[in-house]
Design a protein around this motif. Structure first.
Motif, PDB file in Angstrom:
ATOM      1  N   GLN A  12      10.573  -1.446  -9.350  1.00 13.48           N
ATOM      2  CA  GLN A  12       9.619  -2.254  -8.583  1.00 13.48           C
ATOM      3  C   GLN A  12       9.498  -3.644  -9.176  1.00 13.48           C
ATOM      4  O   GLN A  12       9.240  -4.605  -8.478  1.00 13.48           O
ATOM      5  N   LEU A  49       8.495  -9.241  -5.684  1.00 20.45           N
ATOM      6  CA  LEU A  49       8.284 -10.002  -4.451  1.00 20.45           C
ATOM      7  C   LEU A  49       9.614 -10.400  -3.813  1.00 20.45           C
ATOM      8  O   LEU A  49      10.655 -10.401  -4.476  1.00 20.45           O
ATOM      9  N   TYR A  78       6.482  -9.277   0.816  1.00 21.67           N
ATOM     10  CA  TYR A  78       7.349  -8.121   0.655  1.00 21.67           C
ATOM     11  C   TYR A  78       8.188  -8.037   1.919  1.00 21.67           C
ATOM     12  O   TYR A  78       7.673  -7.806   3.011  1.00 21.67           O
TER      13      TYR A  78
END
Lengths: 204, 204
Positions: A11, B149, B182
């Protein structure tokens, strides 16, 4: 290379990875006696080239100065303060821009009119080549760090002399330069200060 | 934040980390309905600001456009093709350059003469502000990706309109812009081609 995020894609980067690329990485002037294979420079380019450019125009060109002959041609163009460390570096990248980059856009971009945004428009060529070759050079610096290399970027050199020595008769023009190797951390000075978020950024 | 490489700092990024920042990362135009906290934008800046600039000059300034009011001010400056995706983005960074950056150099750089390299020299100011704010914007894009991001950088907008709407009476000038959020990977097209090493690079 993968073009898809897999279940194993994190992530976000962990602390050690952020340290390697950004937080513990420093601009170096002293180099360890550890060879930098050409293959590693190629690998850094092949990662960096994936970064975004406007209209996928990719104006960055890189001349890697490595041989004693090339270093001697380079030497007179370097500013006094940048000469010794550059002569001693395992490699120096001359980050250049191809002022004819738009001739490749029909192949690189899906919009067939892309070439016409630039042909015969020197101000648009200059701005786009400068901005996008600089973006790509930044991607290269961070890609080199991601592969464990250290960088020493510099703008203290004579661009006209570099262009004459290396790019005469071509459409390449020097932008800035960057030493590459494995830096000697013992020789580092403390990091200079950075601007705080509230000095440099606004949220509206 | 650490400024030292520790024993746990990796020799290079692993494949998953390279995928996140470079190889699987893509320019996005469609955004998931997932909030982007201000704190994450701040964190991206605080990583990106560590990247190198010439003389540590740090000319990058960022205006993050987030509120409906700021978006409405921004809308008329966007090119037709960039309008809808920008209005829909959780945030848009206006990457700007502070043309008075050199006034801070006595604090940022160890050489007390640094301010004099630029004061009263508009060509040197322009070149240094443009090159270094662009480098810093590239660091920001990759730092944002490193935090999970996605970005959508763009140069299709009216710089004079942005300067008039947001930077009137200041020394900030727009460079380029970048949506942040995102991204919805389902909406991606195949990646456009990249130049091979032997097309873009020379080793001498």
């Amino acid at each position: 290379m993968t073009d898809e995020l897999s279940d194993s894609t994190p992530q976000m980067l962990d602390d050690a990875a952020l340290d390697l690329v950004f937080r513990a990485a420093r601009t170096h002037s002293k180099w360890l006696d550890k060879p930098v294979p050409d293959a590693l420079l190629r690998q850094a380019y092949e990662i960096a080239r994936l970064g975004p450019t406007s209209g996928n125009c990719q104006p960055l060109r890189i001349l890697f100065v490595r041989s004693p002959e090339a270093k001697e041609k380079f030497r007179p163009a370097l500013s006094e303060g940048n000469r010794a460390k550059t002569m001693a570096a395992p490699a120096t990248a001359i980050f250049a821009m191809d002022m004819a980059f738009y001739e490749l856009m029909p192949r690189l971009f899906h919009d067939p009119t892309a070439r016409s945004w630039f042909a015969g428009k020197p101000a648009a060529i200059e701005e786009t080549a400068f901005r996008n070759s600089t973006l790509q050079a930044a991607y290269f610096i961070l890609a080199a760090r991601a592969l464990g290399l250290d960088c020493g970027p510099m703008s203290g050199f004579d661009k006209e002399m570099v262009d004459a020595a290396f790019f005469a008769g071509t459409s390449w023009r020097a932008n800035f330069i960057c030493n590459i190797g494995y830096g000697d951390r013992v020789a580092l000075h403390p990091r200079n200060p950075r601007l705080a978020f509230d000095e440099a950024c606004l949220i509206k």
